[in-house]
Design a protein around this motif. Structure first.
Motif, short mmCIF file in Angstrom:
data_model
loop_
_atom_site.label_atom_id
_atom_site.label_comp_id
_atom_site.label_asym_id
_atom_site.label_seq_id
_atom_site.Cartn_x
_atom_site.Cartn_y
_atom_site.Cartn_z
N THR A 87 0.84 -1.20 0.00
CA THR A 87 0.00 0.00 0.00
C THR A 87 0.88 1.25 0.00
O THR A 87 2.05 1.20 0.35
N ARG A 88 0.27 2.35 -0.42
CA ARG A 88 0.96 3.65 -0.40
C ARG A 88 -0.07 4.71 -0.06
O ARG A 88 -1.22 4.63 -0.53
N TYR A 89 0.36 5.69 0.74
CA TYR A 89 -0.56 6.72 1.21
C TYR A 89 0.03 8.10 1.02
O TYR A 89 1.25 8.29 1.08
N ALA A 90 -0.84 9.07 0.84
CA ALA A 90 -0.42 10.46 0.91
C ALA A 90 -0.03 10.77 2.35
O ALA A 90 -0.62 10.22 3.29
N ASP A 91 0.93 11.64 2.52
CA ASP A 91 1.39 11.97 3.88
C ASP A 91 0.25 12.51 4.74
O ASP A 91 0.21 12.27 5.95
N SER A 92 -0.67 13.20 4.12
CA SER A 92 -1.75 13.84 4.87
C SER A 92 -2.73 12.86 5.50
O SER A 92 -3.49 13.24 6.40
N VAL A 93 -2.72 11.61 5.03
CA VAL A 93 -3.68 10.63 5.56
C VAL A 93 -3.01 9.45 6.25
O VAL A 93 -3.71 8.59 6.81
N LYS A 94 -1.69 9.39 6.23
CA LYS A 94 -0.99 8.27 6.86
C LYS A 94 -1.36 8.17 8.33
O LYS A 94 -1.41 9.17 9.05
N GLY A 95 -1.62 6.94 8.76
CA GLY A 95 -1.97 6.69 10.14
C GLY A 95 -3.45 6.88 10.45
O GLY A 95 -3.91 6.50 11.52
N ARG A 96 -4.19 7.46 9.51
CA ARG A 96 -5.62 7.67 9.71
C ARG A 96 -6.47 6.88 8.73
O ARG A 96 -7.56 6.43 9.08
N PHE A 97 -5.99 6.71 7.52
CA PHE A 97 -6.74 6.00 6.48
C PHE A 97 -6.09 4.65 6.22
O PHE A 97 -4.86 4.51 6.30
N THR A 98 -6.93 3.67 5.85
CA THR A 98 -6.43 2.35 5.48
C THR A 98 -7.12 1.90 4.20
O THR A 98 -8.35 1.88 4.13
N VAL A 99 -6.31 1.54 3.21
CA VAL A 99 -6.85 1.04 1.94
C VAL A 99 -6.72 -0.48 1.94
O VAL A 99 -5.71 -1.03 2.42
N SER A 100 -7.73 -1.15 1.42
CA SER A 100 -7.70 -2.61 1.37
C SER A 100 -8.54 -3.10 0.20
O SER A 100 -9.27 -2.32 -0.42
N ARG A 101 -8.43 -4.40 -0.06
CA ARG A 101 -9.20 -5.00 -1.15
C ARG A 101 -9.98 -6.18 -0.62
O ARG A 101 -9.56 -6.88 0.29
N ALA A 102 -11.10 -6.42 -1.28
CA ALA A 102 -11.90 -7.60 -0.96
C ALA A 102 -11.20 -8.84 -1.52
O ALA A 102 -10.36 -8.75 -2.40
N ASP A 103 -11.59 -9.99 -1.02
CA ASP A 103 -11.01 -11.25 -1.49
C ASP A 103 -11.20 -11.44 -2.99
O ASP A 103 -10.38 -12.08 -3.65
N THR A 104 -12.27 -10.87 -3.52
CA THR A 104 -12.54 -11.00 -4.94
C THR A 104 -11.60 -10.14 -5.77
O THR A 104 -11.51 -10.31 -6.98
N ARG A 105 -10.92 -9.19 -5.09
CA ARG A 105 -9.92 -8.31 -5.71
C ARG A 105 -10.53 -7.23 -6.59
O ARG A 105 -9.81 -6.36 -7.06
N ASN A 106 -11.84 -7.28 -6.85
CA ASN A 106 -12.44 -6.27 -7.70
C ASN A 106 -13.15 -5.17 -6.92
O ASN A 106 -13.85 -4.34 -7.51
N THR A 107 -12.99 -5.20 -5.61
CA THR A 107 -13.55 -4.16 -4.76
C THR A 107 -12.44 -3.61 -3.88
O THR A 107 -11.65 -4.36 -3.32
N VAL A 108 -12.41 -2.28 -3.78
CA VAL A 108 -11.40 -1.64 -2.94
C VAL A 108 -12.12 -0.79 -1.90
O VAL A 108 -13.18 -0.22 -2.17
#
Length: 120
Positions: free
Chosen positions: A57-78
């Motif tokens: 994963t990669r984040y903008a500095d402004s959201v690090k530590g507050r936002f989390t990006v992830s994907r569903a097992d199907t991989r077609n949903t984020v």
């Protein structure tokens, strides 16, 4: 190809929201997916991205530590889990997908956007 984003809304500062984005029309199971945002009067900016497996994963500095990006097992949903929201997070949030297989990615497909408003 369609990217359907949802989950936006109005929340007080310090609150949380979870955005979802489902892709249809093709599979992005081996591609990067990400989130961008655009506040009124400002250019669209990168927020977060995740590789196909969900491990990188990669984040903008402004959201690090507050936002989390992830994907569903199907991989077609984020997803974008947003915690400790601030008024400056107010923007239209767009999900995106592309042909890149690693991050940082290049994006070819964009969703319609979902409004996030954080009140102080």
């Amino acid at each position: 190809v369609q990217l359907q984003a949802s989950g936006g809304g109005l929340v007080q500062a310090g609150g949380s929201l979870r955005l979802s984005c489902a892709a249809s029309g093709r599979t992005f199971s081996r591609n990067v997916m990400g989130w961008f945002r655009q506040a009124p009067g400002k250019e669209r900016e990168f927020v977060a991205e995740v590789n196909w497996s969900g491990v990188l994963t990669r984040y903008a500095d402004s959201v690090k530590g507050r936002f989390t990006v992830s994907r569903a097992d199907t991989r077609n949903t984020v997803y974008l889990q947003m915690n400790s929201l601030k008024p400056e997070d107010t923007a239209v949030y767009y999900c995106a997908a592309g042909m890149s297989t690693s991050i940082p990615g290049n994006y070819d497909y964009w969703g319609q956007g979902t409004q996030v408003t954080v009140s102080s």
